[in-house]
Design an enzyme around this catalytic site. Structure first.
Site, PDB file in Angstrom:
ATOM      1  N   ARG A 277       1.643  21.325  -5.923  1.00 36.48           N
ATOM      2  CA  ARG A 277       1.964  22.379  -4.952  1.00 36.48           C
ATOM      3  C   ARG A 277       3.130  23.275  -5.372  1.00 36.48           C
ATOM      4  NH1 ARG A 277      -1.397  23.355  -0.423  1.00 36.48           N
ATOM      5  NH2 ARG A 277      -2.203  21.391   0.386  1.00 36.48           N
TER       6      ARG A 277
ATOM      7  N   GLN B 232       6.338  15.087  13.859  1.00 38.40           N
ATOM      8  CA  GLN B 232       6.489  16.535  14.027  1.00 38.40           C
ATOM      9  C   GLN B 232       6.824  16.891  15.467  1.00 38.40           C
ATOM     10  OE1 GLN B 232       3.167  18.802  12.574  1.00 38.40           O
ATOM     11  NE2 GLN B 232       4.187  20.759  12.848  1.00 38.40           N
TER      12      GLN B 232
END
Length: 250
Positions: A203, A106
């Site tokens: 999800r 990230q």
């Protein structure tokens, strides 16, 4: 939000060499992708079902049978790397909770200059102009606070004993405390097919989490275009909140 497929697992000459050394042959479906063939090869290894022991199934039929039997472990050999850009830090915090079968890299707020940080506008602000104007003012104030913290930290006399890299780390660590969950971030995600299927399953259709639903729809479309036989059983559906992904059959 932008999502890019940047790599998948691939077959190499090693598989061909193995078959030759064992005097085996493998009928393959021409249209199957490498990740699908990797998963099929893993399944066939379990029974050494090559050559004369091979049932004349296409890759599509073979993987459909694998999924129907719940032999999902062979899907772990097929991997997909997605580059995700323009999502919120809030969404990234949810995604990195999916650890089994996934790896993440990230954008670092310690090493990247966030002076011009962008924020993702929440759904519904366009219907409330007064609130949107307030939100935009908050964005400007947040950037100003970030910059003020950065400048103040850079003038700290205690930093004189640190090298430039560590001075920057200290200053940006202090300044990023002002950055909210709405801050844009970039994420590289590698996951195997079984892990991706599980993420989409649990999800993809959460009614109250619009950004997660949008992520799952975009990810599913990329993954299913690349390896439809590994992501069968899912559908993109619509409701009053937009698109979502649901597992409708195995």
């Amino acid at each position: 939000m932008y999502i890019y497929l940047v790599s998948t697992s691939m077959l190499t000459d090693g598989m061909t060499q193995f078959l030759q050394n064992r005097a085996l042959s493998w009928f393959r479906e021409d249209k199957a992708s490498d990740p699908e063939l990797v998963a099929e090869a893993a399944g066939r290894i379990c029974y050494m079902s090559f050559g004369e022991h091979q049932h004349r199934m296409s890759t599509h039929e073979y993987l459909a049978n694998i999924l129907a039997q719940g032999h999902d472990s062979v899907l772990e050999h097929a991997s997909f790397t997605l580059l995700v850009d323009g999502i919120t830090r809030a969404l990234s915090h949810q995604l990195v909770r999916h650890r089994i079968g996934f790896s993440y890299s990230q954008l670092s707020q310690q090493y990247h200059d966030e002076t011009h940080a962008e924020f993702v506008e929440p759904l519904g602000l366009d219907e409330n102009p007064a609130l949107k104007a307030q939100w935009l003012q908050w964005c400007a104030a947040t950037r100003a606070m970030h910059d003020n913290l950065l400048k103040a930290a850079s003038k700290d006399a205690a930093l004189s004993d640190l090298n430039h890299k560590e001075q920057q780390r200290h200053s940006r660590s202090m300044a990023r405390s002002a950055l909210p969950n709405a801050t844009c971030t970039t994420l590289m995600i590698t996951g195997n097919a079984r892990a991706w299927r599980n993420l989409l399953k649990i999800r993809g259709d959460i009614t109250g989490d619009i950004e997660m639903r949008e992520f799952c729809v975009s990810a599913y479309r990329l993954l299913s275009q690349t390896a439809p036989n590994l992501f069968s059983g899912f559908e993109v559906l619509e409701d009053s909140f937009g698109s979502y992904v649901r597992l409708t059959s195995k």
